[in-house]
Design a protein around this motif. Structure first.
Motif, PDB file in Angstrom:
ATOM      1  N   TYR A 254      -5.138  53.797  -2.452  1.00 29.59           N
ATOM      2  CA  TYR A 254      -5.168  52.448  -3.034  1.00 29.59           C
ATOM      3  C   TYR A 254      -6.617  52.016  -3.102  1.00 29.59           C
TER       4      TYR A 254
ATOM      5  N   ILE B 144      -7.223  53.863   1.772  1.00 30.80           N
ATOM      6  CA  ILE B 144      -7.477  52.642   1.002  1.00 30.80           C
ATOM      7  C   ILE B 144      -8.983  52.417   1.027  1.00 30.80           C
TER       8      ILE B 144
ATOM      9  N   LEU C 131       1.881  47.027  -8.577  1.00 29.00           N
ATOM     10  CA  LEU C 131       1.213  47.313  -7.297  1.00 29.00           C
ATOM     11  C   LEU C 131       2.139  46.957  -6.131  1.00 29.00           C
TER      12      LEU C 131
ATOM     13  N   ARG D  32       4.750  49.609  -5.785  1.00 28.71           N
ATOM     14  CA  ARG D  32       4.201  50.856  -5.215  1.00 28.71           C
ATOM     15  C   ARG D  32       4.011  50.725  -3.711  1.00 28.71           C
ATOM     16  N   ILE D  33       3.498  49.569  -3.293  1.00 31.43           N
ATOM     17  CA  ILE D  33       3.289  49.355  -1.854  1.00 31.43           C
ATOM     18  C   ILE D  33       4.634  49.441  -1.124  1.00 31.43           C
TER      19      ILE D  33
ATOM     20  N   THR E  84      -4.654  42.254  -0.312  1.00 34.63           N
ATOM     21  CA  THR E  84      -4.701  43.483  -1.121  1.00 34.63           C
ATOM     22  C   THR E  84      -3.894  44.537  -0.344  1.00 34.63           C
ATOM     23  N   PRO E  85      -3.815  45.789  -0.834  1.00 36.22           N
ATOM     24  CA  PRO E  85      -3.099  46.818  -0.060  1.00 36.22           C
ATOM     25  C   PRO E  85      -3.605  46.961   1.370  1.00 36.22           C
TER      26      PRO E  85
END
Ligand code: PA5
Length: 436
Positions: free
Chosen positions: A196, A176, A58, A61-62, A210-211
């Motif tokens: 996300y 998101i 994750l 990816r971010i 978190t994202p």
């Protein structure tokens, strides 16, 4: 020395010591309730493990998505309200150099926020800026149905599609939202946006790690590894079941509740750095939504000193004695400025020549704390060694954990917000009635 320290010595004299010790024991019990996940709202405790359990995939990816936005855009618009924008704004503004947008070193996309109000001038001004710059959009809503971000997104979606054409616009939008439900999820699927997920067990105001927070922070050019590392350090520190008396989150929750039971029902978060304004806004939401319910709760408010010493200072010094202050300090400034000598000295300030502005700010702080204590305002201090991703990560987790403990000690569910619905019901009824 720890990078975050709490000093309650200037608050303890306002509460009976036996009373404080009793409340400390209560908070220690709530620590067990929180860690064993047996308290109210225990289906919303996903944030507890976020720093230690976030996956490398994750994070990668971010970072990749952030890099793509950084290479294609001069601006990023983050659409969201409450917990869906305050965390990222708090960190970005605390780390960004003041006036950086007017300085030559503007290399990273500048992050602007929308969907956190219903004001037409605000959005119209933003749209004019978006005409001139290349931009991307991150739209965030856990429920996917909140009216402020939904309307802003509808308007900005229209703008970006006109500007780039629909297929290219879709590549510039990331959503998101919830894994399973909500209008935003449906739109994202239909329009093929990257998405996300906000985990089911993490509420909006606990979602900065978190994202929701990490993606905008990474786009702004800040180090999310260090932010998470800092949060993880604090997770390890405050989760420890031993030595609870010196656990900073336990101490903060205990002193707040002790002051509250002694009639101090308003907590003023104080910073001497204007860059901390939105950190204080994030903190206000965290504690306000978590504790203000069932007719109870400390009212969280914030000031920026010395600015507000010339507006609210009078009240704090001599108004109703139901307040206490929590002062955050975060190390030295990035850039020091010295007071120059002036031959004329008409302002009589030559006695300060050669002194650093930051040292004068520190004297202002010490003088104010002493004055407010004399005026009957208890004082808590939270000191960070510096203002960095690492220490801000620690501060985020410290406040989240303290907030949960404090809410449990108060006897409320710190993870719901039923009261937020009241204004929405009225607003929707009025909109339907008038058709306006
Ligand atoms: O903490 C919360 O849950 C709320 O403040 C939400 O963050 C806020 O209401 C925005 O909700 P949503 O993300 O569903 O649009």
């Amino acid at each position: 020395m720890s990078e975050l320290q709490i000093d309650i010595s200037k608050a303890l004299s306002f509460v009976d010591n036996t009373n404080y010790q009793d409340i400390l024991r209560e908070v220690e019990q709530q620590h067990e309730v929180l860690m064993s996940k047996t308290g109210k709202g225990n289906d919303y405790l996903g944030w507890l493990q976020l720093p230690s359990q976030i996956s490398n995939d994750l994070i990668s990816r971010i970072k990749e998505d952030a890099e793509e936005i950084r290479s294609s855009s001069e601006l990023l618009v983050v659409i969201g309200i409450g917990g869906s924008y305050l965390g990222s704004r708090a960190i970005i503004e605390a780390l960004d150099k003041p006036f950086s947008i007017l300085q030559e070193e503007w290399k990273n996309p500048k992050v602007f926020f929308a969907g956190n109000n219903l004001n037409s001038d605000y959005l119209a001004g933003l749209l004019k800026a978006l005409d001139r710059y290349n931009y991307s959009v991150v739209v965030i809503s856990k429920s996917g149905t909140t009216i402020e971000p939904a309307l802003a997104f509808r308007i900005i979606k229209n703008h970006i599609e006109l500007k780039y054409g629909k297929p290219n616009a879709s590549k510039r939008i990331i959503a998101i939202t919830d894994a399973h439900k909500g209008a935003l999820k449906k739109i994202a699927e239909k329009e093929n946006y990257k998405t996300y997920v906000i985990p089911d067990d993490v509420g909006g105001r606990y979602s900065v790690l978190t994202p929701v927070g990490l993606l905008p922070i990474a786009v702004a050019g800040f180090n999310i590894d260090d932010l998470l590392l800092g949060a993880k350090k604090m997770q390890d520190r405050v989760s420890l079941k031993s030595d609870l008396e010196s656990n900073p989150a336990v101490v903060y929750a205990a002193i707040r509740n002790a002051l509250y039971r002694n009639g101090k029902i308003i907590e003023i978060m104080v910073s001497y750095k204007p860059r901390f304004h939105f950190f204080v806004e994030w903190w206000k939401q965290l504690f306000g939504e978590s504790e203000g319910k069932d007719g109870k709760g400390i009212f969280p408010t914030g000031v920026s000193f010395t600015t507000d010493l010339h507006s609210l200072g009078q009240y704090i010094q001599e108004g109703k004695r139901n307040l206490f202050e929590t002062v955050i300090t975060a190390g030295r400034p990035i850039d020091e400025i010295e007071v120059p000598h002036d031959d004329l000295d008409f302002d009589g300030l030559n006695y300060l020549s050669g002194k650093k502005l930051s040292d004068i700010n520190i004297k202002a702080k010490l003088g104010t704390i002493a004055a407010h204590i004399d005026g009957g305002v208890p004082n808590i201090q939270i000191n960070l060694t510096e203002c960095s991703e690492d220490t801000l990560g620690q501060l985020i987790y410290f406040f989240e954990f303290s907030c949960a403990l404090s809410g449990y000690t108060l006897g409320v569910n710190p993870f719901d917000q039923p009261g937020v619905e009241a204004y929405k019901k009225n607003m929707f009824a009025l909109l339907r009635e008038t058709g306006e």
